[in-house]
Write an enzyme that holds these catalytic residues in place. Structure first.
Site, PDB file in Angstrom:
ATOM      1  CD  GLU A 188     -49.367  14.011   4.505  1.00 13.46           C
ATOM      2  OE1 GLU A 188     -48.904  13.857   5.644  1.00 13.46           O
ATOM      3  OE2 GLU A 188     -50.131  13.214   3.958  1.00 13.46           O
ATOM      4  CD  GLU A 231     -52.744   1.897   6.064  1.00 15.21           C
ATOM      5  OE1 GLU A 231     -52.261   2.535   5.110  1.00 15.21           O
ATOM      6  OE2 GLU A 231     -52.992   0.685   6.001  1.00 15.21           O
ATOM      7  CB  CYS A 279     -53.581  10.050   3.953  1.00 11.45           C
ATOM      8  SG  CYS A 279     -54.913   8.869   3.764  1.00 11.45           S
ATOM      9  CE  LYS A 318     -54.501   9.267  20.906  1.00  8.24           C
ATOM     10  NZ  LYS A 318     -55.230  10.535  20.709  1.00  8.24           N
TER      11      LYS A 318
HETATM   12  P1  NAP Z   1     -50.561  12.733  13.887  1.00  6.47           P
HETATM   13  O1  NAP Z   1     -50.110  13.975  14.526  1.00  6.47           O
HETATM   14  O2  NAP Z   1     -49.562  11.721  13.515  1.00  6.47           O
HETATM   15  O3  NAP Z   1     -51.642  12.115  14.881  1.00  6.47           O
HETATM   16  C1  NAP Z   1     -52.353  10.949  14.569  1.00  6.47           C
HETATM   17  C2  NAP Z   1     -52.846  10.293  15.834  1.00  6.47           C
HETATM   18  O4  NAP Z   1     -51.730   9.905  16.618  1.00  6.47           O
HETATM   19  C3  NAP Z   1     -53.687  11.180  16.739  1.00  6.47           C
HETATM   20  O5  NAP Z   1     -54.650  10.391  17.396  1.00  6.47           O
HETATM   21  C4  NAP Z   1     -52.677  11.703  17.729  1.00  6.47           C
HETATM   22  O6  NAP Z   1     -53.290  12.075  18.946  1.00  6.47           O
HETATM   23  C5  NAP Z   1     -51.791  10.495  17.895  1.00  6.47           C
HETATM   24  N1  NAP Z   1     -50.415  10.764  18.286  1.00  6.47           N
HETATM   25  C6  NAP Z   1     -49.698  11.901  18.161  1.00  6.47           C
HETATM   26  N2  NAP Z   1     -48.452  11.734  18.648  1.00  6.47           N
HETATM   27  C7  NAP Z   1     -48.371  10.455  19.088  1.00  6.47           C
HETATM   28  C8  NAP Z   1     -47.350   9.680  19.696  1.00  6.47           C
HETATM   29  N3  NAP Z   1     -46.133  10.184  19.955  1.00  6.47           N
HETATM   30  N4  NAP Z   1     -47.601   8.380  20.017  1.00  6.47           N
HETATM   31  C9  NAP Z   1     -48.807   7.849  19.752  1.00  6.47           C
HETATM   32  N5  NAP Z   1     -49.820   8.547  19.206  1.00  6.47           N
HETATM   33  C10 NAP Z   1     -49.607   9.830  18.864  1.00  6.47           C
HETATM   34  O7  NAP Z   1     -51.371  13.021  12.563  1.00  6.47           O
HETATM   35  P2  NAP Z   1     -52.504  14.108  12.338  1.00  6.47           P
HETATM   36  O8  NAP Z   1     -51.844  15.415  12.168  1.00  6.47           O
HETATM   37  O9  NAP Z   1     -53.564  13.978  13.355  1.00  6.47           O
HETATM   38  O10 NAP Z   1     -53.141  13.582  10.977  1.00  6.47           O
HETATM   39  C11 NAP Z   1     -52.666  13.871   9.732  1.00  6.47           C
HETATM   40  C12 NAP Z   1     -51.719  12.823   9.220  1.00  6.47           C
HETATM   41  O11 NAP Z   1     -52.356  11.558   9.105  1.00  6.47           O
HETATM   42  C13 NAP Z   1     -51.215  13.118   7.844  1.00  6.47           C
HETATM   43  O12 NAP Z   1     -49.831  12.891   7.769  1.00  6.47           O
HETATM   44  C14 NAP Z   1     -51.944  12.136   6.953  1.00  6.47           C
HETATM   45  O13 NAP Z   1     -51.317  11.808   5.754  1.00  6.47           O
HETATM   46  C15 NAP Z   1     -52.064  10.968   7.840  1.00  6.47           C
HETATM   47  N6  NAP Z   1     -53.155  10.110   7.384  1.00  6.47           N
HETATM   48  C16 NAP Z   1     -52.860   8.910   6.807  1.00  6.47           C
HETATM   49  C17 NAP Z   1     -53.876   8.096   6.340  1.00  6.47           C
HETATM   50  C18 NAP Z   1     -53.563   6.791   5.699  1.00  6.47           C
HETATM   51  O14 NAP Z   1     -54.420   5.931   5.700  1.00  6.47           O
HETATM   52  N7  NAP Z   1     -52.401   6.584   5.147  1.00  6.47           N
HETATM   53  C19 NAP Z   1     -55.190   8.485   6.494  1.00  6.47           C
HETATM   54  C20 NAP Z   1     -55.468   9.715   7.062  1.00  6.47           C
HETATM   55  C21 NAP Z   1     -54.427  10.508   7.521  1.00  6.47           C
HETATM   56  P3  NAP Z   1     -53.809  13.578  19.245  1.00  6.47           P
HETATM   57  O15 NAP Z   1     -54.359  14.116  17.969  1.00  6.47           O
HETATM   58  O16 NAP Z   1     -54.825  13.373  20.285  1.00  6.47           O
HETATM   59  O17 NAP Z   1     -52.627  14.323  19.731  1.00  6.47           O
END
Ligand code: NAP
Ligand code: MG
Length: 514
Positions: free
Chosen positions: A398, A263, A297, A187
């Site tokens: 962050e 991650e 990230c 997804k």
């Molecule tokens: P997010 O809100 O956590 O969303 C990430 C993914 O999870 C999206 O596909 C989102 O879907 C889905 N999601 C949201 N709520 C969920 C739930 N309750 N259950 C299951 N899936 C759920 O993160 P983001 O704002 O998109 O991305 C930024 C974050 O990613 C930052 O914190 C960044 O540090 C982290 N990140 C980490 C890495 C790493 O490798 N450590 C790499 C890149 C980014 P939808 O978007 O469709 O709602």
């Protein structure tokens, strides 16, 4: 920005389930738009729970009854190499799509993201070909035996990625899971799903995988993602995203004892040592911070500078950052595009206001760039704060936007202490010409990736992931491949004589012989 679909005539993307593209239940869709302009780009299926059930059932069937888990490693490697070749052949289209969908400058997608994705897929193919051998000594206690580890795939994997770095992240999720014989329900984020969809389309058109091995569902995370990870037929979860959602996923996995790789977020330091080559270090620190407008990230969001050169370094950081060109991501002369959404910009602007309230000194940016070309998109000026207290929220949380916190230090020990004083531990960079000293610092940092005189260099042969609240497990490298396997210890016993067997002394002799 996610809008409800109207009757606009847009490219439509369905769900990919059991080797076929299909509509979501009741034909539900949502609209994906271009961050830079706010214009709609595509209509994408909005999966229901029943759709997720179908996707998981397809992956389950392909795992339990299909050929993929038993396909020889060489054959799986050949297929992954073919996927890499498809990426190469479609690199221009993928780079443009990634730029439109995620607002990432075309410069970055053309020269880094897509070629890196291709390189990574080739690397995963190489790793697939040579599953790690774990040698064990001959064992003669308590009986003579030969022992080895057989690596089984985990089973059905639910993989979820965020919107930033979407293409590469798709590659580094799919590659290792496929290489090791798993089946997948993937997804992408609703904010930037298009290059994931494009890659799955390429794989499908080339007929590379048996049906049901790779499935893709789209829809909001809180609904579709959460239902997917909690599905009882899912064995393993590979999630990249925020620490907040990561915690939730770990809790959802707990009752089933599902395997998880998480991650999550970061607040990575760039540690400048007194002898660093400043021409290179200043460029590198700025790249580490502002690449993809800070929406990475592992971005180097806290810069630690020796007090002795603090004023000079701040001046140079500001002067060099001022030269970055903000604008249309499709223009090859753009360094910084928009943020992913207006909501994300509001978050970043709240942190900028908070930084001021906390007493940090704003020395660059802090606002929105002025001009007609910036009106539609969520642009933010690259922003630098000095005099930041490492315990402040600006330094601890962050932000996921172009905001750098610069802090002075007097002794190296203090720099290491500040660098480690965060709940995160994803990455760090150390800038010095003294490699021995830089190594000592690198080994003191509690983070999954530490680069010396570089930032953001992702190596598919090296493990990537975080200490502390930055995650659980590793992706990429041998460690990342192993996360998609369950080891079985196979013991081949060579003891032939009954009286030499383990049980002979442990069991009472059989009754008739007593
Ligand atoms: P997010 O809100 O956590 O969303 C990430 C993914 O999870 C999206 O596909 C989102 O879907 C889905 N999601 C949201 N709520 C969920 C739930 N309750 N259950 C299951 N899936 C759920 O993160 P983001 O704002 O998109 O991305 C930024 C974050 O990613 C930052 O914190 C960044 O540090 C982290 N990140 C980490 C890495 C790493 O490798 N450590 C790499 C890149 C980014 P939808 O978007 O469709 O709602
Ligand atoms: Mg988008």
């Amino acid at each position: 920005m996610v809008l409800e679909a109207t009757d606009v005539d847009l490219t439509y993307h369905g769900l990919f389930i059991n080797g076929a593209w299909c509509e979501a239940e009741k034909g539900r869709t949502f609209t994906v738009s271009e961050p830079a302009t706010g214009l709609p780009l595509a209509r994408v299926a909005h999966a229901s729970r029943a759709d997720v059930d179908r996707a998981v059932a397809a992956a389950r069937h392909a795992f339990d009854h299909g050929p993929w888990p038993h396909t020889p490693p060489d054959e799986r490697a050949r297929i992954l190499h073919e996927i890499a070749t498809l990426i190469e052949a479609n690199a221009h289209e993928l780079a443009e799509l990634e730029s439109r969908d995620g607002g990432v400058p075309l410069r970055a997608t053309t020269f880094n993201d897509i070629p890196l994705g291709m390189h990574m897929m080739h690397a995963f193919a190489e790793l697939a070909r040579r599953p790690p051998y774990e040698p064990m000594p001959w064992n003669d206690f308590p009986t003579l035996s030969w022992n080895f580890v057989w690596r089984n795939p985990c089973g059905v994997c639910a993989q979820i990625i965020p919107w930033n770095y979407a293409f590469c992240m798709t590659v580094w999720k799919l590659g290792p899971a496929l290489a090791t014989g798993n089946t997948i329900v993937f997804k992408p984020s609703s904010l930037a799903p298009l290059t994931s969809l494009a890659l799955v389309k390429l794989i499908d058109e080339a007929g590379l995988l048996p049906k049901g091995v790779l499935n893709l569902v789209t829809g909001p995370g809180a609904e579709v993602g959460e239902y997917l990870v909690g599905h009882p037929q899912v064995d393993k979860i590979g999630f990249t995203g925020s620490t907040e959602v990561g915690r939730k996923i770990m809790a959802i996995a707990a009752p089933h004892i599902k395997k998880v790789t998480l991650e999550l977020g970061g607040k990575s330091p760039s540690i400048l040592l007194p002898d660093a080559d400043l021409d290179k270090a200043i460029d590198g620190i700025i790249f580490g911070m502002f690449y993809h407008a800070g929406q990475l990230c592992e971005a180097g969001t806290r810069c630690l500078v020796p007090s002795s050169i603090y004023a000079e370094v701040v001046e140079r950081l500001v002067a060099r950052t001022r030269q970055l060109r903000i604008g249309d991501p499709l223009d090859l002369a753009t360094d910084i595009g928009p943020l992913i959404s207006h909501k994300q910009r509001e978050t970043v602007e709240r942190y900028i206001a908070l930084g001021r309230e906390e007493g940090a000194k704003l020395v660059l940016g802090g606002g929105r760039p002025l001009g007609a070309e910036y009106e539609a998109g969520p642009f933010v000026e690259p922003t630098i704060f000095t005099n930041v207290n490492n315990r402040s929220r600006l330094a601890q949380e962050e932000i996921f936007g172009p905001v750098l916190a610069v802090m002075p230090y007097d002794e190296l020990g203090e720099a290491i202490k500040i660098a480690n004083d965060t709940m995160y531990g994803l990455a760090a960079s150390v800038w010095s010409q003294d490699i021995q000293l830089a190594l000592e610092v690198a080994r003191s940092i509690r983070a999954g990736t530490v680069s010396i005189n570089e930032h953001h260099v992702l190596n598919p042969y090296a493990p990537f992931g975080g200490f502390k609240a930055s995650g659980v497990g590793r992706e990429m490298g041998v460690a990342g491949m192993l996360e998609y396997t369950e080891p079985t210890h196979i013991h081949v016993d060579f003891q032939q004589k009954r009286e030499d067997k383990l049980w002979w002394d442990a069991l009472l002799p059989p009754v008739e012989e007593a």
